[in-house]
Write a protein that holds these residues in place. Sequence first.
Motif, PDB file in Angstrom:
ATOM      1  N   PRO A  79      21.384  22.550  -2.611  1.00  0.00           N
ATOM      2  CA  PRO A  79      22.723  23.151  -2.650  1.00  0.00           C
ATOM      3  C   PRO A  79      22.744  24.640  -2.948  1.00  0.00           C
ATOM      4  N   TRP A  80      21.770  25.360  -2.490  1.00  0.00           N
ATOM      5  CA  TRP A  80      21.766  26.804  -2.695  1.00  0.00           C
ATOM      6  C   TRP A  80      22.874  27.437  -1.849  1.00  0.00           C
ATOM      7  N   GLY A  81      23.667  28.315  -2.461  1.00  0.00           N
ATOM      8  CA  GLY A  81      24.696  29.011  -1.708  1.00  0.00           C
ATOM      9  C   GLY A  81      25.965  28.213  -1.503  1.00  0.00           C
ATOM     10  N   MET A  82      26.248  27.243  -2.369  1.00  0.00           N
ATOM     11  CA  MET A  82      27.546  26.573  -2.298  1.00  0.00           C
ATOM     12  C   MET A  82      28.637  27.604  -2.573  1.00  0.00           C
ATOM     13  N   LEU A  93      34.781  21.464  -6.928  1.00  0.00           N
ATOM     14  CA  LEU A  93      36.196  21.809  -7.019  1.00  0.00           C
ATOM     15  C   LEU A  93      36.416  23.280  -6.696  1.00  0.00           C
ATOM     16  N   LEU A  94      35.507  24.133  -7.144  1.00  0.00           N
ATOM     17  CA  LEU A  94      35.631  25.564  -6.850  1.00  0.00           C
ATOM     18  C   LEU A  94      35.503  25.822  -5.350  1.00  0.00           C
ATOM     19  N   SER A  95      34.545  25.161  -4.709  1.00  0.00           N
ATOM     20  CA  SER A  95      34.396  25.328  -3.260  1.00  0.00           C
ATOM     21  C   SER A  95      35.662  24.900  -2.535  1.00  0.00           C
ATOM     22  N   PHE A  96      36.226  23.760  -2.930  1.00  0.00           N
ATOM     23  CA  PHE A  96      37.445  23.273  -2.293  1.00  0.00           C
ATOM     24  C   PHE A  96      38.575  24.293  -2.416  1.00  0.00           C
TER      25      PHE A  96
END
Length: 524
Positions: free
Chosen positions: A142-145, A167-170
């Motif tokens: 998950p590098w760079g999510m 949640l932050l990505s969403f």
Amino acid sequence: MRTIDRWLTSPWRRSCAVAVAGALPVLAFPAPSLWWFAYVALVPWILLARSAPTGRRAAYDGWCGGFGYMIAMHHWLLPSLHVFIFLIAGLLSALWMPWGWLTRRYLGGTPSPGRAAAALLVLPSAWLAVELVRSWQGLGGPWGMLGSSQWQVGPALRLASVGGVWLLSFLVVAVNVTVAVLVSVREARVPAVASLVATAAATSAAWVWAPRPDVDGGVRIAVVQPGVVDGHASAEKRFDREERLTRRLAGQDVDLVVWGESSVGFDLGQRPDLARRIAALSRETGADVLVNVDARRADRPGIYKSSVLVGPDGPTGQRYDKMRLIPFGEYIPARSVLGWATSVGKAAGEDRRRGTEQVVMHVGHGLRVGPLVCFETAFPDMSRHLAEDGADVLLGQSSTSTFQHSWAPEQHASLAALRAAETGRPMVHSTLTGVSAVYGPDGRRLGPWLGIGASTARVYDVPLAHGVTPYVRYGDWPVHGALLVLAGLGATEGIRALRQRRSGAEPLVPPARTAHGSPARPGR
């Protein structure tokens, strides 16, 4: 506008433009660290995909943008993997093809307000599905999510304790979709603003509701960063330097000393002289020493990377063998087929062996620590499980020496902030050549980073906090919610397609048109 429309009718020009658009989010990550840019960085990519003349072209725009994203995020691997990095990026970029297709499906043409509002839920969910699949260790991890770009934003760290980096990505993708709708779809601006307000209200409520870490103690942890060591017998020279730096900690009332990844290049069972020297350091400092051994084991076949705890009487018997290895860096997937990678880059000549379970170590003074080795600090589930198992402090032992003059050391150090915030446990990130860093249980940095090339030992006063964060308690619930959204979407689309086939209805999304109202020419 007419000039831009004509320029984008060329498939190759369009592909290059989308690849550049896909690369833009990297500027939100260290070293640039333009965290605020993450909230608009996807807008050009979204606008290009929504304007695609066909669904097939939109899917290809998803691939091109994903290719740009992966290359930009992992560009520092180029000296090691050479041309192989383009092959890997090309394969993983296919994960974004459905996302590109869905972008046109929900935002293409002149979408209704309801369809534009639905995009604020569907497109972030599809992005999370991409991050979920590529987070598998065998695909690079998950590098760079996208959510990791918010590692230094206090409110974002608070939200990470609720739903993790997922949640932050969403939320970041949802804001980007909203901005794209506001810019390009006049008819849907009202629902877009309403959705944005609702999202802001929901996240604000989560921010207020999320329990804060309850600090109830503290420990003094020393990080030993030897810096760059060149020349022959570098493993011996590095050990000598680590020994000298550790001796400086005598009399500083330290509870634990942490060395970086591969800090010991010899198996301590085969080199009892080194074990005795580390034990002497433990007696001098009054603290256990956590080293990391990168060597062929004496008691079993193969090379392991292992966190080993050494006390005043020698190795304590507490050991953690790294479980998740870096593809091509520490092993080659399907070596019989892909072994040629060793001839074009610095891929692993021999596969490292894996550990079988995570370990919580008991250190003097009643402290419980959970070690992670390098690449493993990128995985939210590993730190969450250590917190569940009772770890008081998370410890990351790392080395990015191969990528010393790239963005990799800063990117890696920033991940520990997310792991600390998610679990409500402080995290120590100790490296050989920088960047080393320590974060409190709320994810905020404690003291300055130990920068690239620094050769020093530094003591940090680390606050301890207990209690269970919502993320530790409920796990990856944003991912589960996203998958439910996509499952519902799939069922709805299947029913609609069946009805359209029976009735001969027109497809929901009309062909894209230029700014002047004429149909766009089909592209690839």
